[in-house]
Design a protein around this motif. Structure first.
Motif: not given
Lengths: 354, 354, 354
Positions: C237-255
Motif C-alpha cells: 500500500g501507498v498512502a497519506s495519513a489524510r487518506g487513511l484516516a478518511a477511509l477509516y472514518a468510513d469504517a465507523l457506523e456513524s459515517s
C-alpha cells in the motif's frame, strides 16, 4: 579418555549422509554408553512413526479405539494426536507412584487408563515427562501385541547396529558409564523435574518415585540395572552420541536406509503445542512426541525434530540443513534439559552446514 | 479485638474434619462478618455443583439449551463448560453498566443474552469478574425457577449454620464490618479491576459501575445495603473465615455431610483455563467457576479448588492434603486478589498437614 | 516541508465525522504519499468485509470450498475464520521465495495451496506478515474472478477519492516519497521481520526474498516500481495519513457513506487470537485480518480495529470513541511495527475524544 577434567562429552554430527564430526572428551570415550534420559523419547518416536507409515496407527483416531480401557474418567475423546502432543493432561498418577509402573506398561497403562486428567484434555499442553513413555508403550502393545522396545530393537536398532538402546543387553554393561543422578536429588532437579518450588504438580507427577538416588538398586533411571534392561520409552535409553547421530541420519529423507517416511516424520515434526508448558512453566514447542526448536531453544530450522534429556543431551535431525546432531555431556548439567552448550554446538553445526 | 493495629484478619483451618486453627486479630473478631468480594464465587460454585450432581445441569450442554435467549449474537454454541471456565468472552456489557444489572439476574441476564462476546468464544479465557455471577444466577434460575441465592441459603448454608452468606439478613448487620472500598476508587483498584492502565478492557468491563464509592448508598459492593441483602453471586458474599472454612470442610470427600459429590467437585476443579488471563493480563488457572493454584499462586496441590477475592481473602479445599482453609484480611490489601500473606499462610498449612 | 529535520510524519484524526487534526512535518507534506507496509492489510480487510456483507464469503466456511487446491497437505478443514485470524500456520513457503510470489496471487496462491502448515492449524496463531496478503488475494479471486486490488480501487478507494492505494497509478509517482528500507537490511529488521536471532522461522518466512535492498529495482517493497504498481495486499500500500484516516472514518457506523456494515466490521474486530504470537514472539491480538489493541499496544478500546506497519505507521477506527486515526512517520522507526509515538498519539486522541 581422561577422568581428571571437569567436563566430559560426546559430539557426533552427520551432514548429507556423512559423519563430519565425531569426538569425545574426558570421562566419555567414543564408545562409551550412558543414560540419555528423555532423549529416549526420540528413539521411541521412531516406533510410532513406523506404525503410522504401516497404517496400523492413525493419528486422528481416538486412543480408546486401540485401547478401550483408556476411555475411563472422561478420556474417551482423546485422540492419538493429542496424546502424543502432551495435551492429554495425564502427567500425574494418583496413589503410590513406584518404578514398577514404568517397567511394565501393562501395569503403568492400567493406572493411566483409570486416571482422571489433571487438565481438560485438549485445552492445554504440558510435558508428560514420565508418562508419555507408558502411553506410547501401551498403545504400541495394544496395536501390535508386542512391546515398543522389542520392535525398536528388531526393526530399528539392530539392522543398523547403532549404539542407541531401549534395553541394554548385559553384555554391554562394561561400556556403560553411570550417570550422575545425584543432581536429581537436589530440590531443583533436572529435565522433567525442573520447575518452581511449591508447585503442587511436582509432587503429583513424581509421587513416591525415587528420582534422586545414586544407589544403583534404588534409582529410577538407568544406573539401576532393572531400568537399564527394560529401557522405559520415556527415560530408559542408553546410547552414545555416535549411535544417536547415526540413527537420526536415517531420519532424513536423503538417507539410503530411512527409518520412516519423510512424510510421516514431517507430520510428527509439525508444531502441535507451543508456548508456556503448564508442567515445566517454561516455553516449549512439541510436535508428536518430538521436542521442537523455539526461540529459547533455537537448535535448528522450524523443520528440525528431536529431543533433549535431563543431563543436557540432545539429538535431532534437520531436514532443512540435512544434518543429524547428537551431544551427550557428562556429568549431567544442572538444571537439566538441553544445556546452553548443546544449543551453541547445534547452532555452530547449522552454520557450518549453511 | 483491637482497632489500633495496622492489620486485622481472620484465619480458620480444618484438617481431616477438625478445626485446627481459628484465630482473629485487630478489627475483626472471630464472629465478625465482612464482605469477601470474589470469594463469593466459591459459595455460588457449590450451587452449580449440586445441580450437576442432581443431573439438572449438564456441563457439556449448550447454555442456550437452558436459556434460549442466550443464543443471540453468535453465542448459540457456547457450552456450560466454556461459560463456567471464563471462556465465553462476556466480560463487558455494552451501554450503561449500573448496579441494577447485578442485583437482579433477569435484568443482567437479558443484557448478557444480547451481548456480542469480546473474543471468539472458546479461543481464549479471561476473568469474568462481575459477569460470571449473573451468568450463573440466570442459568440456575432458568433451570430451577429459583434464585441461586435461595438455593444456596436453603440447601447449603442454613443446614450447616455457617457464617457465609449470599444475602445477609438484616438481623446480622450488627456483626458486619465494612470493607475499605476506598482503595477500589484509586486508578489501580483491586481484584477484578487489577490490570494495566490504558487497557480498554477496564473501562468496558466496569462501564459506569461505581466500584469505588465508600458511600454506603452508592457503592456497588456489600457496604451498600442493597448489595448486601441480595448477595450477588460474583461479589456479594458476606462471611467470616470460620464460616468459610466450615463450609469448605464439607467440600472434602471425608466430610460426613458433604455439600456435593467428590466426583463433581473434582470435575469442577479440573484445569480448564491456564496461562495468561486476557482480562487480568496475569497468569491464572481456572476450573469451572473455581480459581486454581498455579506457580504464581501456589496455595495447594493441583487438586485444590477455591477462590480469592478483592481485599486478599482466600478460601479453598485441598483433597490431597485434606485441609480446608479460609483467610480474610482487613483492610483489603492493594492491589487486591489473594495477597502474599494468604499464600504463605496456605503453604504453612499445607506443610503442617503433610 | 523541510528536509533538514530528524523526524518527519503525517497525522490525521477524525472525530464524529469531522477532521479534527491534519498535520504533516519534515520530509512529508500533507499531500505526500509513501509506502505504509502492513498498514496495507487494513485496506485489504475492507474488501473482505464487503464480501462478507454481500454474502459471497462465509467466515465459517472452509477455505477449500472456495479454493479447492487449498485442501492439499492436510489443509482441507481450515476455515476462512482461521485463515484470517493468523491461525493456519502458512507463514513460510518451501523453496525459493521470490518477489513474484507476491506480485501475482495465482503464482503465490499455488505455492501456498501446496504448502504443509508449519503448525497444526487451529492449535495456535502467528503473524502471517507476507502470506496473509496472497491468501486474501487468492480467496477474493476465486470468489469474484477479480483481483482484490481491482475491487478495492473500484468499490472502495475511487468513490471516496482518498489517498490510500493498493497499486499506485504512474501519474502519482511524483508524490511518492521513498521509504527508508535500509533499516530492513540490518540483522534485526522491522515489522514482520522482528524476532530474536537464530530462530529458524525468520529464514523460513522470508526465504530468498530480498527485503532489505534500497535499490529501487531489487527491493520487495514499494520503492520498487513493480511492487508499487501491483500493491500486494499485505505490504504494497501507498498512502497519506489524510487518506487513511478518511477511509477509516468510513469504517465507523456513524459515517454517511460506510465502507462496510458495522455488524461485519464488529465481527472482524472481535478477538480471535490473543497472547504470544508464535512468529513474532511478542504479545499480539488479532481479529480477522485486523490487528487489535492489547495492553502492550494500547491504542484504543477493545472495539478498535486497524493495523500497524513496518516503519511505525498505524491506522485504526474505534467505534467506542468514534475516532479514526492515521499516523505515518518517516523515516521508518527501528525495529518497525507501531512505534511508541503512535501509541502515545493514539492515547492522546482517545483522551480528547472522551
Amino acid at each position: 579418555m581422561n577422568d581428571d577434567v571437569d567436563f566430559s562429552g560426546q559430539l557426533c554430527l552427520w551432514y548429507r549422509g556423512e559423519v563430519v564430526v565425531d569426538i569425545a572428551a574426558g570421562a566419555l570415550s567414543l564408545d562409551s554408553l550412558t543414560g540419555v534420559f528423555s532423549v529416549s523419547k526420540a528413539l521411541s518416536a521412531l516406533v510410532i512413526a513406523r506404525l503410522v507409515d504401516s497404517g496400523q496407527l492413525t493419528l486422528d483416531a481416538r486412543v480408546s479405539m486401540y485401547w478401550p480401557e483408556f476411555a475411563a474418567s472422561e478420556k474417551e475423546a482423546i485422540t492419538v494426536r493429542q496424546l502424543l502432543a502432551h495435551q492429554a493432561g495425564l502427567v500425574a498418577i494418583d496413589g503410590v507412584v513406584a518404578l514398577d509402573l514404568f517397567l511394565d506398561c501393562s501395569v503403568g497403562g492400567a493406572a493411566l487408563a483409570r486416571q482422571f486428567p489433571l487438565w481438560r484434555p485438549g485445552t492445554a499442553f504440558g510435558y508428560h515427562g514420565l508418562t508419555i513413555g507408558v502411553l506410547m508403550e501401551e498403545l504400541v502393545r495394544r496395536i501390535t501385541g508386542q512391546y515398543l522396545q522389542e520392535i525398536y530393537e528388531r526393526d530399528i536398532r539392530s539392522p543398523r547396529g547403532v549404539d542407541a538402546y531401549l534395553g541394554l543387553p548385559p553384555g554391554l554393561d562394561a561400556r556403560y558409564v553411570p550417570t550422575d543422578d545425584a543432581i536429581l536429588s537436589s530440590t531443583q532437579p533436572g529435565d522433567t523435574l525442573r520447575r518452581p518450588p511449591l508447585d503442587g504438580v511436582t509432587t503429583s507427577v513424581f509421587g513416591n518415585l525415587d528420582c534422586g538416588m545414586t544407589n544403583a538398586t534404588d534409582s529410577a533411571f538407568t544406573n539401576n540395572v532393572r531400568t537399564r534392561r527394560v529401557g522405559p520409552a520415556a527415560f530408559g535409553g542408553v546410547a552414545s552420541a555416535r549411535g544417536l547421530a547415526a540413527l537420526y541420519a536415517d531420519a532424513l529423507e536423503s538417507s539410503p536406509t530411512p527409518v520412516a517416511s519423510a512424510n510421516t516424520l514431517a507430520r510428527m515434526a509439525q508444531q502441535h503445542s507451543w508456548g508456556t508448558d503448564r508442567v515445566l512453566h517454561a516455553t516449549r514447542a512439541y510436535g508428536l512426541v518430538y521436542m521442537l526448536p523455539h526461540p529459547e531453544m533455537a537448535f535448528g530450522s522450524p523443520y528440525a525434530f528431536g529431543h533433549d534429556g535431563a543431563g543436557g543431551a540432545l539429538v535431532f535431525a534437520d531436514p532443512r540443513s540435512q544434518i543429524s546432531f547428537a551431544y551427550i555431556p557428562h556429568p549431567m548439567q544442572f538444571p537439566g534439559g538441553v544445556d546452553a552448550r548443546a544449543i551453541v554446538l547445534a547452532q555452530l553445526a547449522q552454520q557450518c552446514a549453511a
